[in-house]
Enzyme design. Structure first.
Site, PDB file in Angstrom:
ATOM      1  N   GLU A  38      -7.509  20.963  -2.613  1.00 32.84           N
ATOM      2  CA  GLU A  38      -8.632  20.039  -2.749  1.00 32.84           C
ATOM      3  C   GLU A  38      -9.982  20.771  -2.769  1.00 32.84           C
ATOM      4  O   GLU A  38     -10.271  21.578  -1.878  1.00 32.84           O
ATOM      5  CB  GLU A  38      -8.583  19.015  -1.602  1.00 32.84           C
ATOM      6  CG  GLU A  38      -9.688  17.972  -1.626  1.00 32.84           C
ATOM      7  CD  GLU A  38      -9.765  17.173  -2.903  1.00 32.84           C
ATOM      8  OE1 GLU A  38      -8.729  16.705  -3.384  1.00 32.84           O
ATOM      9  OE2 GLU A  38     -10.879  17.021  -3.441  1.00 32.84           O
ATOM     10  N   THR A  82      -9.528  14.458  -8.729  1.00 30.41           N
ATOM     11  CA  THR A  82      -8.148  14.899  -8.482  1.00 30.41           C
ATOM     12  C   THR A  82      -7.197  14.329  -9.534  1.00 30.41           C
ATOM     13  O   THR A  82      -6.327  15.041 -10.048  1.00 30.41           O
ATOM     14  CB  THR A  82      -7.630  14.441  -7.101  1.00 30.41           C
ATOM     15  OG1 THR A  82      -8.558  14.813  -6.094  1.00 30.41           O
ATOM     16  CG2 THR A  82      -6.284  15.062  -6.785  1.00 30.41           C
ATOM     17  N   HIS A 197     -12.063  17.854   1.650  1.00 32.61           N
ATOM     18  CA  HIS A 197     -12.657  16.841   0.767  1.00 32.61           C
ATOM     19  C   HIS A 197     -14.018  16.446   1.330  1.00 32.61           C
ATOM     20  O   HIS A 197     -14.191  16.329   2.545  1.00 32.61           O
ATOM     21  CB  HIS A 197     -11.736  15.625   0.706  1.00 32.61           C
ATOM     22  CG  HIS A 197     -12.086  14.657  -0.390  1.00 32.61           C
ATOM     23  ND1 HIS A 197     -13.227  13.870  -0.354  1.00 32.61           N
ATOM     24  CD2 HIS A 197     -11.460  14.365  -1.553  1.00 32.61           C
ATOM     25  CE1 HIS A 197     -13.282  13.147  -1.447  1.00 32.61           C
ATOM     26  NE2 HIS A 197     -12.224  13.421  -2.201  1.00 32.61           N
ATOM     27  N   ASP A 256      -8.541  21.890  -7.479  1.00 28.92           N
ATOM     28  CA  ASP A 256      -8.491  20.755  -8.416  1.00 28.92           C
ATOM     29  C   ASP A 256      -9.813  20.536  -9.151  1.00 28.92           C
ATOM     30  O   ASP A 256      -9.833  20.131 -10.313  1.00 28.92           O
ATOM     31  CB  ASP A 256      -7.989  19.461  -7.737  1.00 28.92           C
ATOM     32  CG  ASP A 256      -8.873  18.956  -6.607  1.00 28.92           C
ATOM     33  OD1 ASP A 256      -9.780  19.674  -6.153  1.00 28.92           O
ATOM     34  OD2 ASP A 256      -8.634  17.799  -6.168  1.00 28.92           O
ATOM     35  N   HIS A 257     -10.944  20.810  -8.477  1.00 28.71           N
ATOM     36  CA  HIS A 257     -12.277  20.614  -9.086  1.00 28.71           C
ATOM     37  C   HIS A 257     -13.305  21.161  -8.113  1.00 28.71           C
ATOM     38  O   HIS A 257     -12.945  21.620  -7.020  1.00 28.71           O
ATOM     39  CB  HIS A 257     -12.535  19.128  -9.373  1.00 28.71           C
ATOM     40  CG  HIS A 257     -12.257  18.240  -8.192  1.00 28.71           C
ATOM     41  ND1 HIS A 257     -13.062  18.215  -7.073  1.00 28.71           N
ATOM     42  CD2 HIS A 257     -11.218  17.407  -7.910  1.00 28.71           C
ATOM     43  CE1 HIS A 257     -12.553  17.387  -6.183  1.00 28.71           C
ATOM     44  NE2 HIS A 257     -11.421  16.881  -6.655  1.00 28.71           N
TER      45      HIS A 257
HETATM   46  C1  GP9 Z   1      -7.286  11.117  -2.826  1.00 30.96           C
HETATM   47  C2  GP9 Z   1      -7.505  12.556  -3.103  1.00 30.96           C
HETATM   48  C3  GP9 Z   1      -8.965  12.863  -3.316  1.00 30.96           C
HETATM   49  O1  GP9 Z   1      -5.973  10.737  -2.761  1.00 30.96           O
HETATM   50  O2  GP9 Z   1      -6.711  12.992  -4.127  1.00 30.96           O
HETATM   51  O3  GP9 Z   1      -9.405  12.425  -4.529  1.00 30.96           O
HETATM   52  P1  GP9 Z   1     -10.750  12.948  -5.208  1.00 30.96           P
HETATM   53  O4  GP9 Z   1     -11.871  12.191  -4.590  1.00 30.96           O
HETATM   54  O5  GP9 Z   1     -10.884  14.404  -4.943  1.00 30.96           O
HETATM   55  O6  GP9 Z   1     -10.554  12.637  -6.639  1.00 30.96           O
HETATM   56 MN    MN Z   2      -9.887  16.194  -5.361  1.00 31.72          MN
END
Ligand code: GP9
Ligand code: MN
Length: 414
Positions: A38, A82, A197, A256-257
């Protein structure tokens, strides 16, 4: 219609990169573990914050002989965050501009990574301790033929095991390994971490390094949650070893980003000791990517310019599964024909010579604006490629693919 599909297929075929025979099938028949880290950006790797190492375990991996560490690898997500990264990894198509394809096109036909692995005898799943409908995952996973979703219901979250958005990464990995023991082998699973996150909150006991000091609370706390995630990944590798799941698996991990948006340029500038330009903002979209093959022995740091769309073909080829008939816009990063060209969802792009952003062509070495002509041919290709991907998704064109090629079995074996 048919002509559109043919035109796009021709483009994709022309860009297909043949796998390197040395790498094709090196992980054949192993379990596949894909870990979405994440909000992990590459700038923290092999770096320090006020003298504190931020990612000690991942740093070790960058020097590990069983690991390929890609240090010039970009996320290609848009607003779907994500879920966009998941879409990209599964399909090697771009997400949509200004919306999340997980919401807008969950009724489409896809030829996903999971679908392909399922056809090849893998049991396929996603593991993520959040409610199943978040990002419309439950619906989209069905469209992408993911056989099983271990959502929050598959985990038991004891007191002290949740923070911020939900289950902490350490118990998540811990319980996930238990679940893996019962998966039908070989399995292919994608794990999605959560602790790192925004807004990067942690319990006191999980703060392994201090906060940074700047005008951005977000950046200040980011280093701590990254450090926590690193600890979680370290524990995960140990758990896999203890449970006999390590040697016969391949582990692919990537950010992921971004975690730190442009709103924090001032604080980032302080950390990086420079003024953050649009060029830097584009470069900051680098996320780390690791291909870890236990026992392989010939891993190294890879500076090949690449991005998330490249993961689908790369993974399939490592498993010895061909992709030359596939509708995919990425290509195998180990292929000698892999082209150094990464397109962002918003039209920015990176080549081995330039970064193009806000309609300015920058020199990649100096970070200074340079002759537009260098970027020109790529500007057009970026537009074409994004349009093609949109056309495939908007027209649900993959539903015609089987019909055109004949029976599904024929397509599979082409
Ligand atoms: C939520 C997690 C976070 O299930 O994948 O999502 P994001 O805000 O990073 O898209
Ligand atoms: Mn994410």
């Amino acid at each position: 219609d048919g002509t559109e599909l043919t035109e796009i297929e021709n483009y994709v075929k022309a860009n297909h990169a043949q796998p390197d025979p040395e790498m094709f099938g090196v992980a054949k028949d192993r379990n596949v573990i894909i870990v979405s880290l994440e909000s992990l950006q590459n700038f923290v790797i092999n770096n320090e914050m006020d003298g504190h190492v931020i990612t000690p375990f991942l740093n070790e991996l960058t020097k590990d002989k069983d690991t390929f560490y890609f240090n010039n690898f970009y996320h290609q997500t848009g607003l779907g965050k994500t879920s966009d990264s998941e879409f990209i990894v599964e399909n090697s198509l771009y997400g949509r501009n200004g919306s999340a394809v997980f919401f807008t096109h969950s009724g489409n036909t896809y030829d996903s990574l999971s679908n392909r692995l399922g056809e090849n005898g893998y049991s396929t799943s996603v593991m993520h301790a959040n409610s199943k409908s978040f990002w419309n995952r439950d619906i989209m996973y069905k469209a992408m033929d993911i056989q099983k979703f271990y959502d929050v219901e598959s985990y038991s979250i004891e007191e002290g095991q949740a923070v911020n958005w939900g289950m902490k990464d350490i118990p998540f990995f811990d319980q996930s390994v238990d679940l893996m023991k019962d998966m039908k082998k070989p399995f292919a699973t994608r794990m999605i971490t959560l602790t790192n996150h925004h807004p990067f909150d942690l319990d006191e006991e999980d703060k392994l390094i201090p906060e940074y000091t700047s005008n951005s609370n977000t950046l200040n706390k980011y280093f701590q949650t990254v450090r926590y995630m690193d600890e979680a990944v370290k524990g995960f590798f140990e758990d896999l070893k203890e449970n006999g799941l390590y040697d016969n698996s391949i582990i692919i991990m990537y950010g992921d980003h971004y975690g730190i948006s442009e709103n924090h340029n001032k604080a980032m500038g302080m950390y990086m000791d420079k003024e953050i330009t649009p060029f830097d903002n584009a470069e900051l979209q680098k996320v780390p990517m690791f291909v870890h093959i236990p026992g392989y022995g010939k891993g190294k740091v890879m500076d090949e310019l690449s991005g998330q769309l490249d993961l689908r073909p790369t993974i399939l080829h490592l498993l010895g599964i061909d992709t030359k008939a596939d509708m995919q816009f990425g290509s195998d990063v180990f292929s000698p024909d892999h082209e150094p060209f990464v397109i962002f969802r918003d039209g920015r792009f990176v080549t081995d010579k330039n970064i193009y952003t806000q309609e300015v062509c920058y020199d990649i070495e100096t970070g200074e604006p340079t002759d537009e002509a260098q970027c020109e041919p790529y500007v057009e290709r970026a537009t074409t490629e994004l349009n093609y991907s949109d056309t495939v998704i908007n027209g649900d064109l993959l539903r015609f693919k089987d019909q055109k090629d004949g029976s599904p079995e024929m397509k599979e074996r082409e």
